[in-house]
Design a protein around this motif. Structure first.
Motif, PDB file in Angstrom:
ATOM      1  N   ARG A   1      -5.749   4.537   5.178  1.00 56.32           N
ATOM      2  CA  ARG A   1      -6.950   4.133   5.918  1.00 56.32           C
ATOM      3  C   ARG A   1      -8.046   3.669   4.972  1.00 56.32           C
ATOM      4  N   GLN A   2      -8.209   4.399   3.859  1.00 56.33           N
ATOM      5  CA  GLN A   2      -9.220   4.027   2.874  1.00 56.33           C
ATOM      6  C   GLN A   2      -8.860   2.707   2.195  1.00 56.33           C
ATOM      7  N   GLN A   3      -7.574   2.518   1.897  1.00 55.51           N
ATOM      8  CA  GLN A   3      -7.134   1.306   1.194  1.00 55.51           C
ATOM      9  C   GLN A   3      -7.238   0.057   2.067  1.00 55.51           C
ATOM     10  N   THR A   4      -6.907   0.203   3.346  1.00 53.76           N
ATOM     11  CA  THR A   4      -6.802  -0.970   4.219  1.00 53.76           C
ATOM     12  C   THR A   4      -8.023  -1.194   5.105  1.00 53.76           C
ATOM     13  N   GLY A   5      -8.798  -0.137   5.308  1.00 54.78           N
ATOM     14  CA  GLY A   5      -9.913  -0.243   6.243  1.00 54.78           C
ATOM     15  C   GLY A   5      -9.483  -0.246   7.690  1.00 54.78           C
ATOM     16  N   GLN A   6      -8.200   0.097   7.951  1.00 54.20           N
ATOM     17  CA  GLN A   6      -7.661   0.126   9.313  1.00 54.20           C
ATOM     18  C   GLN A   6      -7.479   1.572   9.771  1.00 54.20           C
ATOM     19  N   PRO A   7      -7.660   1.839  11.081  1.00 54.48           N
ATOM     20  CA  PRO A   7      -7.620   3.225  11.559  1.00 54.48           C
ATOM     21  C   PRO A   7      -6.228   3.832  11.687  1.00 54.48           C
TER      22      PRO A   7
ATOM     23  N   ASP B   1      -4.436   9.129   5.458  1.00 51.17           N
ATOM     24  CA  ASP B   1      -5.855   9.034   5.129  1.00 51.17           C
ATOM     25  C   ASP B   1      -6.087   8.077   3.966  1.00 51.17           C
TER      26      ASP B   1
ATOM     27  N   GLU C   1      -2.463  -0.903  13.366  1.00 57.70           N
ATOM     28  CA  GLU C   1      -3.453  -1.888  12.930  1.00 57.70           C
ATOM     29  C   GLU C   1      -3.123  -2.423  11.526  1.00 57.70           C
ATOM     30  N   MET C   2      -2.585  -1.564  10.668  1.00 57.18           N
ATOM     31  CA  MET C   2      -2.178  -2.016   9.335  1.00 57.18           C
ATOM     32  C   MET C   2      -1.059  -3.039   9.431  1.00 57.18           C
TER      33      MET C   2
ATOM     34  N   GLU D   1      -2.356  -6.412  10.661  1.00 56.58           N
ATOM     35  CA  GLU D   1      -3.029  -7.122   9.586  1.00 56.58           C
ATOM     36  C   GLU D   1      -2.016  -7.777   8.639  1.00 56.58           C
TER      37      GLU D   1
ATOM     38  N   ASN E   1       0.852  -1.192   0.000  1.00 58.88           N
ATOM     39  CA  ASN E   1       0.000   0.000   0.000  1.00 58.88           C
ATOM     40  C   ASN E   1       0.881   1.233   0.000  1.00 58.88           C
TER      41      ASN E   1
END
Length: 247
Positions: free
Chosen positions: A224-230, A221, A234-235, A238, A216
């Motif tokens: 966050r959109q690409q991974t769905g993680q905050p 921001d 958290e990325m 995952e 990624n």
């Protein structure tokens, strides 16, 4: 200013070839701080060594200020400053002597070197210990000297490998201020670190490496959109889960 173009680097391990970096591409513009992040074994160190010209790519190339590492590795080295937690100082030399030495290595004229040493001493608050033996310096003072050393030849690109490792809060703040200085001086900066909270403060964009691939890339921001993680933590969690499931 810095372009990594389809870079790959393979090694032999247990009689088999494996790709530490596989088709990696990204760019860093002037005045931009780019976070090259990933878990252990993702390919960060190999990528930095290829950028520096210390490793020959298996394929692909790196361009710094218009020079290709495959064609002009020495010119590349002249245009990069390296800040690394693993870089030590010559203990019996003073910071002034160390900076003079590296200025000579990079063929900086003596009068220009003297002016830059004075400027860097002001910027990084070195004057109180500029003529003191490096063996007597604190960890934070030694890091200031390392920061100055990376700029003595006025490079357009700066690579920072774990720049805050072993530093306290005050020492880390010096690094933050230094990165902001590099940004205002319109240098292209790459930061590789495991301190994700610090990366979030330092960097404008991020590239998340996984098994040598750029998984990624973007602003926080956008990630966050690409991974769905905050957040970056958290990325990473995952990615580690994915690594375990693919093992």
């Amino acid at each position: 200013m810095l372009i990594v173009d389809r870079l790959s680097k393979s090694f032999q391990r247990d009689g088999r070839e494996f790709a530490a970096v596989d088709g990696l591409s990204f760019r860093v513009d002037t005045g931009e701080v780019y976070g090259l992040l990933g878990p252990n074994g993702a390919g960060k160190t190999t990528t930095l060594r290829c950028i520096l010209g210390l490793l020959d790519p298996t394929s692909g190339d790196v361009l710094v200020d218009g020079y290709r590492v495959s064609e002009k590795p020495q010119a590349i080295k002249q245009r990069i400053g390296l800040v690394s937690a693993s870089a030590g100082l010559y203990q019996w030399l003073t910071p002034r002597e160390i900076l003079d030495y590296f200025a000579d290595v990079y063929s900086v004229p003596p009068d220009v070197a003297e002016k830059r040493i004075e400027e860097l001493s002001d910027l990084l608050d070195l004057k109180l210990f500029l003529n003191q033996r490096s063996a007597t310096l604190s960890t934070g003072q030694k890091q200031r000297v390392n920061l100055a050393r990376a700029l003595i030849h006025d490079p357009p690109v700066v690579l920072m490998d774990e720049p805050t490792l072993g530093l306290d809060v005050v020492g880390s703040q010096v690094v933050f201020d230094y990165v902001e200085l590099l940004r205002t001086q319109k240098r292209a900066v790459v930061v590789s670190t495991h301190h994700l909270d610090e990366a979030g403060r330092l960097c404008d964009r991020f590239g998340l490496l996984f098994h040598g691939h750029l998984r990624n890339e973007g602003t926080l921001d956008e990630l966050r959109q690409q991974t769905g993680q905050p957040g970056l933590v958290e990325m990473f969690v995952e990615m580690l889960r994915d690594r375990r499931s693919s093992a």
